[in-house]
Design an enzyme around this catalytic site. Structure first.
Site, PDB file in Angstrom:
ATOM      1  N   ILE A 130     -30.441  79.928  36.590  1.00 35.76           N
ATOM      2  CA  ILE A 130     -30.835  80.011  37.992  1.00 35.76           C
ATOM      3  C   ILE A 130     -32.005  80.980  38.099  1.00 35.76           C
ATOM      4  CG2 ILE A 130     -30.123  80.706  40.309  1.00 35.76           C
ATOM      5  CD1 ILE A 130     -28.826  78.086  39.384  1.00 35.76           C
ATOM      6  N   LYS A 131     -33.119  80.482  38.595  1.00 36.90           N
ATOM      7  CA  LYS A 131     -34.333  81.305  38.706  1.00 36.90           C
ATOM      8  C   LYS A 131     -34.347  82.051  40.032  1.00 36.90           C
ATOM      9  CE  LYS A 131     -38.609  80.229  37.249  1.00 36.90           C
ATOM     10  NZ  LYS A 131     -39.812  79.377  37.071  1.00 36.90           N
ATOM     11  N   ILE A 132     -34.608  83.335  39.926  1.00 32.62           N
ATOM     12  CA  ILE A 132     -34.600  84.219  41.092  1.00 32.62           C
ATOM     13  C   ILE A 132     -35.797  85.162  40.979  1.00 32.62           C
ATOM     14  CG2 ILE A 132     -33.292  86.050  42.278  1.00 32.62           C
ATOM     15  CD1 ILE A 132     -30.734  84.838  40.980  1.00 32.62           C
TER      16      ILE A 132
END
EC number: 2.2.1.2
Length: 316
Positions: A130-132
């Site tokens: 998950i890219k944050i």
């Protein structure tokens, strides 16, 4: 041996694209997407059925138009990820809405939703990142998600403070940017040309890589955002590098020798006490490049998220 194959022997090569055909051509281990790449991929004719399916899914889930739009954009991002996972052995990175970059709770909720959509499609957590955005709030969200078994890719990383906070939060992977750092220095100084070894983006990633290895952090360093092949070859040996198709092609067509540049062989030192929020902001704000580029990156991703929404709305 071409440079791409030589690079694979010392670094995990990742494709920075949502274009399935490009991914098939270069056979990377993983792939990364972001709102801008999802937007450009959505314009490809082969993705039209994925858009239709996302809209149908959203309409079946809710009668509220605003909720339908949110569900459709989440499902579309996952649908594109699912297609990519058919052609990569490793992981897909799917990004949380950039408009949540300063909201820990909304970031956590969105990450859980994206993971649930992948899980419903039969994909286990170990194939997803998950890219944050690497804001303080994003890093805190990632710290919680990692405890839940949801691995994160912290992106838009420009400062040593961001890198240190990510390591201390135990995040799985960071994406320190190279090319956008170079852009800033070219725009804000008289120096317009840099040899690869003195490229400020290369210097930044090298410093982060060495800091992590010196202190025994397990967080993966994946250099990102490249402007030329020289930046990539200068980071040969980095844990991972995520590279756009045009530069993968350039590396594949070059037979020039490739020398490993990053490799830490020193002893592991004691880690400092974890940064406080106040220390993070103080240190991050000492770097005007990082402050500007983080804010700009979030704005740009948010703009492309809104363009994606407009495209989807037109198809409802």
């Amino acid at each position: 041996m071409n440079q791409l194959d030589a690079l694979r022997q010392m670094t995990v090569v990742v494709a920075d694209t949502g274009d399935i055909d490009a991914i098939k051509a270069y056979q990377p281990e993983d792939a990364t997407t972001n709102p801008s790449l999802v937007l450009s991929a959505s314009a490809l004719p082969q993705y039209a059925p994925l858009i239709d399916e996302a809209i149908a899914y959203a309409k079946a889930k809710s009668n509220d138009k605003a909720q339908q739009l949110i569900d459709a954009e989440d499902k579309l991002a996952v649908n594109i990820g699912l297609e990519i996972l058919k052609v990569v052995k490793g992981r897909i990175s799917t990004e949380v809405d950039a408009r949540y970059s300063y909201d820990t709770e909304k970031t956590i909720a969105k990450a859980r939703k994206l993971i649930a959509l992948y899980n419903e499609a039969g994909i286990s957590n170990d194939r997803i990142l998950i890219k944050i955005a690497s804001t303080w709030q994003g890093i805190k969200a990632a710290e919680q998600l990692e405890k839940e078994g949801i691995n994160c890719n912290l992106t838009l990383l420009f400062s040593q403070a961001q890198a240190r906070a990510c390591a201390e939060a135990g995040v799985y992977l960071i994406s320190p940017f190279v090319g956008r750092i170079l852009d800033w220095y070219k725009a804000n100084s008289d120096k317009k040309e840099y040899a690869p070894a003195e490229d400020p983006g290369v210097v930044s990633v090298t410093s982060i890589y060495n800091y992590y290895k010196q202190h025994g952090y397990n967080t993966v360093v994946m250099g990102a955002s490249f402007r030329n092949a020289g930046e990539i070859t200068e980071l040969a040996g980095c844990d991972r590098l995520t590279i756009a198709p045009a530069l993968l092609k350039e590396l594949q067509e070059s037979e020039a020798p490739l020398v490993r540049k990053l490799e830490y062989k020193g002893e592991v030192k004691a880690r400092p006490a974890p940064m406080t929020e106040a220390e993070f902001y103080w240190e991050h704000n000492q770097d005007p490049m990082a402050v500007e580029k983080l804010a700009e990156g979030i704005r740009k991703f948010a703009i492309d998220q809104e363009k994606l929404e407009a495209m989807l709305l037109a198809k409802f």
